[in-house]
Scaffold this active site. Structure first.
Site, PDB file in Angstrom:
ATOM      1  N   LYS A  13       0.835  -1.216   0.000  1.00 15.90           N
ATOM      2  CA  LYS A  13       0.000   0.000   0.000  1.00 15.90           C
ATOM      3  C   LYS A  13       0.862   1.255   0.000  1.00 15.90           C
ATOM      4  O   LYS A  13       0.639   2.175  -0.764  1.00 15.90           O
ATOM      5  CB  LYS A  13      -0.911   0.057   1.247  1.00 15.90           C
ATOM      6  CG  LYS A  13      -1.878  -1.065   1.400  1.00 15.90           C
ATOM      7  CD  LYS A  13      -2.784  -0.847   2.602  1.00 15.90           C
ATOM      8  CE  LYS A  13      -2.085  -0.833   3.955  1.00 15.90           C
ATOM      9  NZ  LYS A  13      -1.556  -2.133   4.382  1.00 15.90           N
ATOM     10  N   ARG A  88      -9.175   1.005   9.446  1.00 12.27           N
ATOM     11  CA  ARG A  88      -8.742  -0.354   9.782  1.00 12.27           C
ATOM     12  C   ARG A  88      -9.798  -1.107  10.580  1.00 12.27           C
ATOM     13  O   ARG A  88      -9.569  -2.268  10.939  1.00 12.27           O
ATOM     14  CB  ARG A  88      -7.455  -0.282  10.608  1.00 12.27           C
ATOM     15  CG  ARG A  88      -6.187  -0.575   9.813  1.00 12.27           C
ATOM     16  CD  ARG A  88      -5.031  -0.376  10.753  1.00 12.27           C
ATOM     17  NE  ARG A  88      -3.844  -1.087  10.389  1.00 12.27           N
ATOM     18  CZ  ARG A  88      -2.799  -0.544   9.778  1.00 12.27           C
ATOM     19  NH1 ARG A  88      -2.841   0.711   9.410  1.00 12.27           N
ATOM     20  NH2 ARG A  88      -1.720  -1.261   9.538  1.00 12.27           N
ATOM     21  N   ARG A 127      12.126  -6.453   4.681  1.00 15.94           N
ATOM     22  CA  ARG A 127      12.192  -5.014   4.455  1.00 15.94           C
ATOM     23  C   ARG A 127      12.853  -4.301   5.632  1.00 15.94           C
ATOM     24  O   ARG A 127      12.847  -4.797   6.754  1.00 15.94           O
ATOM     25  CB  ARG A 127      10.818  -4.433   4.109  1.00 15.94           C
ATOM     26  CG  ARG A 127       9.803  -4.449   5.217  1.00 15.94           C
ATOM     27  CD  ARG A 127       8.457  -3.907   4.712  1.00 15.94           C
ATOM     28  NE  ARG A 127       7.621  -3.516   5.843  1.00 15.94           N
ATOM     29  CZ  ARG A 127       6.418  -2.991   5.724  1.00 15.94           C
ATOM     30  NH1 ARG A 127       5.889  -2.788   4.534  1.00 15.94           N
ATOM     31  NH2 ARG A 127       5.724  -2.647   6.783  1.00 15.94           N
ATOM     32  N   ARG A 160      11.775  -2.931  11.541  1.00 17.93           N
ATOM     33  CA  ARG A 160      10.735  -2.431  12.448  1.00 17.93           C
ATOM     34  C   ARG A 160      10.314  -3.538  13.405  1.00 17.93           C
ATOM     35  O   ARG A 160      10.192  -4.684  13.008  1.00 17.93           O
ATOM     36  CB  ARG A 160       9.514  -1.982  11.617  1.00 17.93           C
ATOM     37  CG  ARG A 160       9.552  -0.531  11.229  1.00 17.93           C
ATOM     38  CD  ARG A 160       8.510  -0.159  10.223  1.00 17.93           C
ATOM     39  NE  ARG A 160       7.183  -0.687  10.476  1.00 17.93           N
ATOM     40  CZ  ARG A 160       6.133  -0.460   9.666  1.00 17.93           C
ATOM     41  NH1 ARG A 160       6.276   0.270   8.580  1.00 17.93           N
ATOM     42  NH2 ARG A 160       4.959  -0.961   9.941  1.00 17.93           N
ATOM     43  N   ARG A 171      -0.213  -9.209  13.512  1.00 17.90           N
ATOM     44  CA  ARG A 171      -0.776  -8.170  12.628  1.00 17.90           C
ATOM     45  C   ARG A 171      -1.686  -8.790  11.571  1.00 17.90           C
ATOM     46  O   ARG A 171      -2.735  -8.244  11.251  1.00 17.90           O
ATOM     47  CB  ARG A 171       0.354  -7.385  11.939  1.00 17.90           C
ATOM     48  CG  ARG A 171       1.086  -6.460  12.891  1.00 17.90           C
ATOM     49  CD  ARG A 171       2.345  -5.923  12.273  1.00 17.90           C
ATOM     50  NE  ARG A 171       2.119  -4.898  11.270  1.00 17.90           N
ATOM     51  CZ  ARG A 171       3.038  -4.514  10.384  1.00 17.90           C
ATOM     52  NH1 ARG A 171       4.223  -5.075  10.350  1.00 17.90           N
ATOM     53  NH2 ARG A 171       2.764  -3.571   9.529  1.00 17.90           N
TER      54      ARG A 171
HETATM   55  P1  AMP Z   1       1.250   0.589   9.162  1.00 17.61           P
HETATM   56  O1  AMP Z   1       2.514   1.333   8.918  1.00 17.61           O
HETATM   57  O2  AMP Z   1       0.082   1.112   8.367  1.00 17.61           O
HETATM   58  O3  AMP Z   1       1.414  -0.914   9.011  1.00 17.61           O
HETATM   59  O4  AMP Z   1       0.839   0.848  10.697  1.00 17.61           O
HETATM   60  C1  AMP Z   1       1.718   0.475  11.734  1.00 17.61           C
HETATM   61  C2  AMP Z   1       0.943   0.337  13.030  1.00 17.61           C
HETATM   62  O5  AMP Z   1       0.327   1.597  13.369  1.00 17.61           O
HETATM   63  C3  AMP Z   1      -0.217  -0.648  13.002  1.00 17.61           C
HETATM   64  O6  AMP Z   1       0.203  -1.987  13.212  1.00 17.61           O
HETATM   65  C4  AMP Z   1      -1.078  -0.122  14.170  1.00 17.61           C
HETATM   66  O7  AMP Z   1      -0.512  -0.455  15.414  1.00 17.61           O
HETATM   67  C5  AMP Z   1      -0.941   1.389  13.995  1.00 17.61           C
HETATM   68  N1  AMP Z   1      -1.992   1.940  13.102  1.00 17.61           N
HETATM   69  C6  AMP Z   1      -1.829   2.547  11.890  1.00 17.61           C
HETATM   70  N2  AMP Z   1      -2.995   2.924  11.370  1.00 17.61           N
HETATM   71  C7  AMP Z   1      -3.946   2.554  12.261  1.00 17.61           C
HETATM   72  C8  AMP Z   1      -5.364   2.649  12.282  1.00 17.61           C
HETATM   73  N3  AMP Z   1      -6.054   3.193  11.264  1.00 17.61           N
HETATM   74  N4  AMP Z   1      -6.017   2.155  13.375  1.00 17.61           N
HETATM   75  C9  AMP Z   1      -5.345   1.608  14.394  1.00 17.61           C
HETATM   76  N5  AMP Z   1      -4.013   1.470  14.440  1.00 17.61           N
HETATM   77  C10 AMP Z   1      -3.296   1.938  13.372  1.00 17.61           C
END
Ligand code: AMP
Length: 219
Positions: A13, A88, A127, A160, A171
């Protein structure tokens, strides 16, 4: 253009959002990036979100909804945006619809990028992110490098916490149980484009652009 890029962690994404954002000159709004910056800067939000993120859990809906309202109603987003990582949960999707109503948006499109779970685990493990700018690289892209090609930071690459194998599994479970229902919510409204993400970055981008062109949404 108001796009929502949807799909499991690691499906690409962020990569696709960055390309479309650059080509169309509209901001890429990644809630993950915003949260990681808040954690780094130790803001109130960052203090609340840090541990939750490290475990691969979701940050509570009320915090996320407040955050997205602020961003989407800002001047930066007035000519369009690409959302990456939000909504989400169905609660977030409903709240997003309310924000869209408030700011007069009725033509948002969700692009669902799909890929096989085994492929995703391999990709996430493979990554690295830059500590300074947050840019994500595939290991092979930075092999032998000690300087980030995006921001010039030295020795800044790291895996990360939430890309480690046990957290990835969590996740993906959370994606399947809490996030996947969001897709049904948008399908009911007839606003979904499906794209197979198991392909090269260039080909996935071509498929996204083509399907937006068919709907007269890309120029
Ligand atoms: P991402 O980089 O999009 O994979 O987000 C990393 C982490 O941020 C996720 O695993 C969640 O812990 C948190 N996070 C990001 N966006 C959201 C969201 N819309 N709702 C809840 N947690 C989020």
């Amino acid at each position: 253009m108001r796009l929502i890029l949807f799909g499991s962690p690691g499906v690409g994404k962020g990569t696709q959002a960055k390309i479309i954002s650059k080509n169309l000159n509209i901001p890429h709004i990644s809630t993950g990036d915003i949260l990681r910056k808040a954690v780094k800067d130790q803001t109130e939000l960052g203090k609340k979100a840090g541990e939750i993120m490290a475990m691969g859990e979701l940050v509570p809906d009320d915090l996320m909804i407040e955050l997205i309202k602020e961003v989407l109603t800002s001047d930066e987003c007035k000519n369009g945006f690409i959302l990456d990582g939000f909504p989400r949960t169905t609660v977030q999707a409903e709240a997003l619809d309310k924000v869209f109503n408030q700011i007069g948006i009725n033509n948002s499109i969700l692009i669902n990028i799909t890929a096989d779970e085994k492929e995703i685990i391999k990709r996430l493990n493979n990554r690295r992110a830059c500590k300074e700018c947050g840019h994500i690289f595939i290991l092979q892209e930075i092999e032998g490098m000690d300087t980030c090609p995006n921001c010039g930071a030295k020795n800044s690459f790291y895996l990360r916490n939430d890309d480690k194998e046990d957290v990835i599994k969590n996740r993906l479970d959370i994606f399947n149980s809490s996030t996947l229902p969001v897709l049904g919510y948008y399908k009911n409204k007839g606003r979904v484009i499906e794209v197979n993400g198991f392909d090269t970055i260039e080909n996935v981008n071509k498929k996204i652009v083509e399907s937006l062109k068919v709907k007269n949404l890309y120029d």
